[in-house]
Structure formats: C-alpha cells, structure tokens
Design a protein around this motif. Sequence first.
Motif, PDB file in Angstrom:
ATOM      1  N   ALA A 202      63.284  23.432   5.432  1.00  8.99           N
ATOM      2  CA  ALA A 202      62.201  24.431   5.500  1.00  8.99           C
ATOM      3  C   ALA A 202      61.449  24.500   4.171  1.00  8.99           C
ATOM      4  CB  ALA A 202      62.777  25.805   5.850  1.00  8.99           C
ATOM      5  N   THR A 203      62.182  24.434   3.060  1.00  6.46           N
ATOM      6  CA  THR A 203      61.550  24.458   1.734  1.00  6.46           C
ATOM      7  C   THR A 203      60.694  23.214   1.537  1.00  6.46           C
ATOM      8  OG1 THR A 203      63.440  25.719   0.877  1.00  6.46           O
ATOM      9  CG2 THR A 203      61.978  24.727  -0.748  1.00  6.46           C
ATOM     10  N   ALA A 204      61.193  22.066   2.006  1.00  9.22           N
ATOM     11  CA  ALA A 204      60.427  20.818   1.914  1.00  9.22           C
ATOM     12  C   ALA A 204      59.124  20.927   2.701  1.00  9.22           C
ATOM     13  CB  ALA A 204      61.263  19.654   2.436  1.00  9.22           C
TER      14      ALA A 204
ATOM     15  N   HIS B 221      59.469  26.562  -6.266  1.00 14.68           N
ATOM     16  CA  HIS B 221      59.911  27.951  -6.486  1.00 14.68           C
ATOM     17  C   HIS B 221      59.277  28.895  -5.453  1.00 14.68           C
ATOM     18  CE1 HIS B 221      60.860  31.661  -8.717  1.00 14.68           C
ATOM     19  NE2 HIS B 221      59.598  32.005  -8.516  1.00 14.68           N
ATOM     20  N   VAL B 222      57.970  28.779  -5.282  1.00 17.00           N
ATOM     21  CA  VAL B 222      57.271  29.645  -4.322  1.00 17.00           C
ATOM     22  C   VAL B 222      57.683  29.289  -2.889  1.00 17.00           C
ATOM     23  CG1 VAL B 222      55.008  30.293  -3.393  1.00 17.00           C
ATOM     24  CG2 VAL B 222      55.335  30.124  -5.873  1.00 17.00           C
ATOM     25  N   ALA B 223      57.797  28.004  -2.594  1.00 10.81           N
ATOM     26  CA  ALA B 223      58.215  27.567  -1.248  1.00 10.81           C
ATOM     27  C   ALA B 223      59.599  28.112  -0.906  1.00 10.81           C
ATOM     28  CB  ALA B 223      58.219  26.041  -1.167  1.00 10.81           C
ATOM     29  N   ASP B 224      60.503  28.063  -1.855  1.00 16.19           N
ATOM     30  CA  ASP B 224      61.869  28.575  -1.680  1.00 16.19           C
ATOM     31  C   ASP B 224      61.835  30.064  -1.322  1.00 16.19           C
ATOM     32  OD1 ASP B 224      64.752  28.569  -1.900  1.00 16.19           O
ATOM     33  OD2 ASP B 224      64.547  29.449  -3.881  1.00 16.19           O
ATOM     34  N   ALA B 225      61.035  30.830  -2.055  1.00  9.97           N
ATOM     35  CA  ALA B 225      60.927  32.269  -1.810  1.00  9.97           C
ATOM     36  C   ALA B 225      60.302  32.559  -0.440  1.00  9.97           C
ATOM     37  CB  ALA B 225      60.101  32.932  -2.916  1.00  9.97           C
ATOM     38  N   VAL B 226      59.262  31.804  -0.089  1.00 11.70           N
ATOM     39  CA  VAL B 226      58.586  31.982   1.213  1.00 11.70           C
ATOM     40  C   VAL B 226      59.572  31.744   2.354  1.00 11.70           C
ATOM     41  CG1 VAL B 226      56.881  30.950   2.787  1.00 11.70           C
ATOM     42  CG2 VAL B 226      56.241  31.472   0.422  1.00 11.70           C
ATOM     43  N   VAL B 227      60.373  30.691   2.237  1.00 13.91           N
ATOM     44  CA  VAL B 227      61.338  30.353   3.287  1.00 13.91           C
ATOM     45  C   VAL B 227      62.391  31.455   3.437  1.00 13.91           C
ATOM     46  CG1 VAL B 227      63.205  28.733   3.860  1.00 13.91           C
ATOM     47  CG2 VAL B 227      60.958  27.865   3.190  1.00 13.91           C
ATOM     48  N   HIS B 228      62.859  31.996   2.315  1.00 13.02           N
ATOM     49  CA  HIS B 228      63.797  33.127   2.387  1.00 13.02           C
ATOM     50  C   HIS B 228      63.131  34.330   3.060  1.00 13.02           C
ATOM     51  CE1 HIS B 228      67.379  31.775   0.280  1.00 13.02           C
ATOM     52  NE2 HIS B 228      66.639  31.232  -0.666  1.00 13.02           N
ATOM     53  N   ALA B 229      61.882  34.588   2.687  1.00 15.54           N
ATOM     54  CA  ALA B 229      61.162  35.748   3.225  1.00 15.54           C
ATOM     55  C   ALA B 229      60.905  35.606   4.728  1.00 15.54           C
ATOM     56  CB  ALA B 229      59.835  35.928   2.486  1.00 15.54           C
ATOM     57  N   LEU B 230      60.614  34.394   5.167  1.00 18.71           N
ATOM     58  CA  LEU B 230      60.357  34.159   6.597  1.00 18.71           C
ATOM     59  C   LEU B 230      61.646  34.173   7.428  1.00 18.71           C
ATOM     60  CD1 LEU B 230      57.699  31.260   6.500  1.00 18.71           C
ATOM     61  CD2 LEU B 230      57.312  33.642   7.155  1.00 18.71           C
TER      62      LEU B 230
ATOM     63  N   VAL C  89      65.925  37.821  -0.604  1.00 20.86           N
ATOM     64  CA  VAL C  89      64.685  37.121  -0.953  1.00 20.86           C
ATOM     65  C   VAL C  89      64.551  37.131  -2.473  1.00 20.86           C
ATOM     66  CG1 VAL C  89      62.170  37.053  -0.715  1.00 20.86           C
ATOM     67  CG2 VAL C  89      63.597  37.844   1.198  1.00 20.86           C
ATOM     68  N   PRO C  90      64.511  35.939  -3.105  1.00 24.01           N
ATOM     69  CA  PRO C  90      64.428  35.910  -4.568  1.00 24.01           C
ATOM     70  C   PRO C  90      63.061  36.401  -5.048  1.00 24.01           C
ATOM     71  CG  PRO C  90      64.228  33.696  -3.672  1.00 24.01           C
ATOM     72  CD  PRO C  90      64.519  34.589  -2.513  1.00 24.01           C
ATOM     73  N   PRO C  91      63.026  37.023  -6.231  1.00 23.62           N
ATOM     74  CA  PRO C  91      61.729  37.452  -6.772  1.00 23.62           C
ATOM     75  C   PRO C  91      60.884  36.228  -7.141  1.00 23.62           C
ATOM     76  CG  PRO C  91      63.483  37.738  -8.407  1.00 23.62           C
ATOM     77  CD  PRO C  91      64.149  37.326  -7.134  1.00 23.62           C
ATOM     78  N   VAL C  92      59.589  36.347  -6.963  1.00 24.47           N
ATOM     79  CA  VAL C  92      58.685  35.233  -7.285  1.00 24.47           C
ATOM     80  C   VAL C  92      58.194  35.382  -8.721  1.00 24.47           C
ATOM     81  CG1 VAL C  92      56.503  34.099  -6.715  1.00 24.47           C
ATOM     82  CG2 VAL C  92      57.971  34.954  -4.890  1.00 24.47           C
ATOM     83  N   SER C  93      58.276  34.307  -9.470  1.00 24.38           N
ATOM     84  CA  SER C  93      57.795  34.295 -10.852  1.00 24.38           C
ATOM     85  C   SER C  93      56.289  34.533 -10.879  1.00 24.38           C
ATOM     86  CB  SER C  93      58.109  32.941 -11.491  1.00 24.38           C
ATOM     87  OG  SER C  93      57.202  32.643 -12.525  1.00 24.38           O
ATOM     88  N   PRO C  94      55.807  35.530 -11.644  1.00 26.32           N
ATOM     89  CA  PRO C  94      54.371  35.775 -11.752  1.00 26.32           C
ATOM     90  C   PRO C  94      53.620  34.552 -12.292  1.00 26.32           C
ATOM     91  CG  PRO C  94      55.624  37.558 -12.783  1.00 26.32           C
ATOM     92  CD  PRO C  94      56.591  36.465 -12.455  1.00 26.32           C
ATOM     93  N   ILE C  95      54.284  33.787 -13.141  1.00 29.52           N
ATOM     94  CA  ILE C  95      53.658  32.587 -13.722  1.00 29.52           C
ATOM     95  C   ILE C  95      53.417  31.541 -12.629  1.00 29.52           C
ATOM     96  CG2 ILE C  95      54.015  30.646 -15.321  1.00 29.52           C
ATOM     97  CD1 ILE C  95      55.585  32.647 -17.102  1.00 29.52           C
TER      98      ILE C  95
END
Length: 281
Positions: free
Chosen positions: A117-119, A224-233, A243-249
């Motif tokens: 899913a992250t891929a 990093h963002v893809a990983d968080a999106v997959v957890h959130a979905l 759901v891990p926090p997303v780095s603002p950077i």
Amino acid sequence: MSAPLSYDDVVKNLDDLPSLPAVVMELLNSVDQEEIDIAVLAKKVSHDQALTAKTLRLANSSLFGLQVKVTTIQQAITFLGFQSTRNLITAAAVTGCFAGKQCPGFDHGMFWRHSIATAACAKVLARHVRFNQDYAFTAGLLHDIGSLVLVSTFPERYAEVIAYQKEHDCYTLEAERAVLGIDHVEAGLALAEHWNFSDTMRLAIAGHHEPGKPGAGFLAAIVHVADAVVHALDLVQKPDDLVPPVSPIAWKALNLGEDTFLHLFRETELQYEEIALVLMA
C-alpha cells in the motif's frame, strides 16, 4: 531483560537470511545506473519461472493499463520501460523472499500489505510531484524491510517487541528501541548495505521516519507521507493501528493541495487492491 542489540549483532546474522535471486540483486544494485544490457537481464529473469509469472501478472494489471497483453519480460520492458519492469521484478522477488510464521504475533501478510500500500501511494505521490515513480514504488515497498530482518534473525526477541507495543500502546519504533536497543530503520540499513542497494534506496530507508534530517532526501519525504496516508486510510485493517505524525518539513516539501489528496486516497486504494492480489498470491 536481555542485553540490547547492536548494529554489529544484526550484521553478523545477515548471512543467515534468505537471499534474493542473483538477477534481482543485479537489478537492485543498478538502480542508479543507466548503462545496462537489458536483453541479457531479461533472459536471466526468464529462467526463474515463478518470478517471471508474477512479474507478468503485475505488468498486465490495471496499474499500467496496457492495451496489449505482455507475455515475456522483454515485451514488458518494451511497453513499460526498463525501470518499471525492474521494479515489478524486484517487488515480485522480495515479497516472496522471507518465510512467515517464525515469530509469534508477527503477521507477515499484514506487513506486506502495508508495504504494498505504501509503494502504491508513494508511486501516485511521485507522479503528482514529478518525481521518479519507479524509485518511489520500490522505496515504498522496501521502507520497513528492516522489520523482517529483526523478525527473521531474532524471532523470540521480536515477540517481546510486539508484546511491549500492545502493553504500552506505542509506535513500533519506540517498542523496538525499548526492547531491542535497535530499530527497524537501522536493521534495514544493514540489509541495504549487505544487499548492495543503491544510495537512492538507502537514503529513503534511512530517512522515512525522519525526513527532516539533513541529507535525508526528497524520496524519504515521499515515503514518509505515503506511510502516514496508508496508516490513516487503514487499508491493512490492523487492529489498534496508530497513525504516525507527519513531518511538517516533508508535508511542505511535497506542497500538495486538498484536491490532490482526495485523488491520492482514491487512487491508492484502487492500485493497492490489485497489486496486493498479485503479490500476495
């Protein structure tokens, strides 16, 4: 409590891990190289029938929307390009490489579904930000590969990690550090060195939890963002998943609007289903 593990403890055990087919090692080592004899590699891959069959099923999936059915690796390269085909071969090989059921409580199927899913999500993200989609797909698939290193080489110790995580309701990374003294990022880097992954992949694995670190690279931000999106979905439907926090950077680096994210969610879900169907078969 057992003594903490070191990076060297992980490295010492890497030779006991299953190895990828030689041709896949060649492909992984050549990610950053342009000059490769494609015909020779296609022929080598074709000798591995199971790998070829899985790769061709992926190539013919709606992921690529080909108008023709490809029946050989050489055809896949012709229609999809070398980089895309290389990624599919890698995905097909890596997902079948590690044996399951060694560590009580660790769900190999769930691990791979999250990685797939992250891929898928990283590939869609990369297209939106005009980054190499093939790099993004492979990095997304391999980002947590260190977890499998730890599970395969220290199964009893990793069972303690799982128990700790349940008890403390924390992130996997925290549980690994608390119980083992080392985490899956470090173990992933050890494997990346051992398998001679390209610098591009190493950086993505190293930085996917901390994409704001100097030198982490743009690919780490995508994963990093893809990983968080997959957890959130909650695509993997893991009980009590955090759901891990997303780095603002990383968020700022991708610079995506709300409309893009709605499209990203839908496309990730669609692609994930089909890729998982092939790779988990």
